[in-house]
Motif scaffolding. Structure first.
Motif, short mmCIF file in Angstrom:
data_model
loop_
_atom_site.label_atom_id
_atom_site.label_comp_id
_atom_site.label_asym_id
_atom_site.label_seq_id
_atom_site.Cartn_x
_atom_site.Cartn_y
_atom_site.Cartn_z
N TRP A 34 0.83 -1.21 0.00
CA TRP A 34 0.00 0.00 0.00
C TRP A 34 0.86 1.26 0.00
O TRP A 34 0.45 2.29 -0.53
CB TRP A 34 -0.94 -0.01 1.21
N SER A 38 -0.08 4.81 -1.81
CA SER A 38 -0.81 5.65 -0.86
C SER A 38 -0.83 7.13 -1.23
O SER A 38 -1.75 7.85 -0.82
CB SER A 38 -0.21 5.48 0.55
N LEU A 45 -7.10 5.13 2.60
CA LEU A 45 -7.00 4.14 3.66
C LEU A 45 -7.93 4.51 4.81
O LEU A 45 -7.96 5.66 5.25
CB LEU A 45 -5.56 4.06 4.17
#
Length: 245
Positions: A34, A38, A45
């Motif tokens: 991730w 991100s 998230l």
């Protein structure tokens, strides 16, 4: 293992031909893969802020995470929402086909076609799986439905199509019962089995039967080839290295 599986799922999303989509990850821990996405636009998230409990047949933890995601979509502008397990794949044309084929009249869409892939052997079988499961892809794999959420609607089925249509294997019957039109995009999904991490193979009343389905794919399926791997955004060489390790 969980980190590897999630990284492959993320690759299938990053390979989409239509990049007009967002990804919302609900998780207790942040997967290593991730961190590579991100900072990209459209990747969000949500931290699951409760203490994880041992898995149950009802998979309550997964249900709570889906609720968080759904609330985030409602709080925004709404849109088309597909829940994905972190070990399944979608074909690279999924977003393109869904956006092209869903109309305002459709409450949702169902991906009927797909494959099972045994992680250990990299053998694959199309649905229905001969001698093991006679139903379509969406009757077994949960990463197969797309609901239309209208954030400003007053009708409950538009605010929460997943609640109105139930579990993935119920969508067609409940849509017919409620008079809700569905779309059927001409794309495919992939259901990963044989990892030791699949909830349906380890918990619930059908776990033993699910393991039998896995064994059928492992013994009777055909080896994954490079072209099919690319269909789902994967490199066969990378997959081979992963399973060998």
């Amino acid at each position: 293992m969980i980190e590897r599986l999630f990284s492959f799922t993320l690759r299938s999303l990053l390979a989409q031909t239509d990049r007009n989509f967002s990804v919302i990850l609900a998780a207790h821990d942040v997967p290593a893969a991730w961190h590579d996405v991100s900072c990209k636009p459209g990747f969000h998230l949500i931290r699951a802020d409760w203490t994880p409990e041992p898995p149950t047949s009802a998979n309550d933890d997964g249900g709570r995470k889906k609720w968080l995601i759904k609330q985030a979509v409602r709080a925004g502008v709404g849109g088309l929402l597909m829940f994905m397990d972190a070990d399944d794949w979608v074909a690279s044309d999924l977003v393109e086909k869904v956006r092209a084929e869903m109309r305002p009249c459709h409450l949702g869409a169902v991906v009927r076609s797909g494959f099972a892939l045994d992680y250990a052997s990299l053998r694959t079988a199309p649905f229905p799986i001969a001698g093991a499961f006679n139903g379509p892809f969406h009757a077994l794999c949960g990463s197969c439905t797309i609901g239309r959420i209208v954030a400003t609607a007053s009708e409950t089925h538009l605010l929460d199509p997943h609640e109105a249509l139930g579990s993935h294997h119920e969508w067609e019957a409940r849509a017919a019962q409620g008079g809700f039109p569905l779309a059927y995009p001409a794309t495919a999904g992939l259901y990963m089995v044989g990892t030791g991490e699949n909830h349906s193979e380890t918990h619930g009343p059908f776990a033993r039967w699910r393991r039998q389905v896995t064994q059928s794919v492992r013994t009777s399926g055909t080896l994954l080839d490079p072209e099919m791997a690319r269909t789902f955004g994967q490199s066969l060489n990378t997959l081979r290295t992963s399973t060998a390790g």
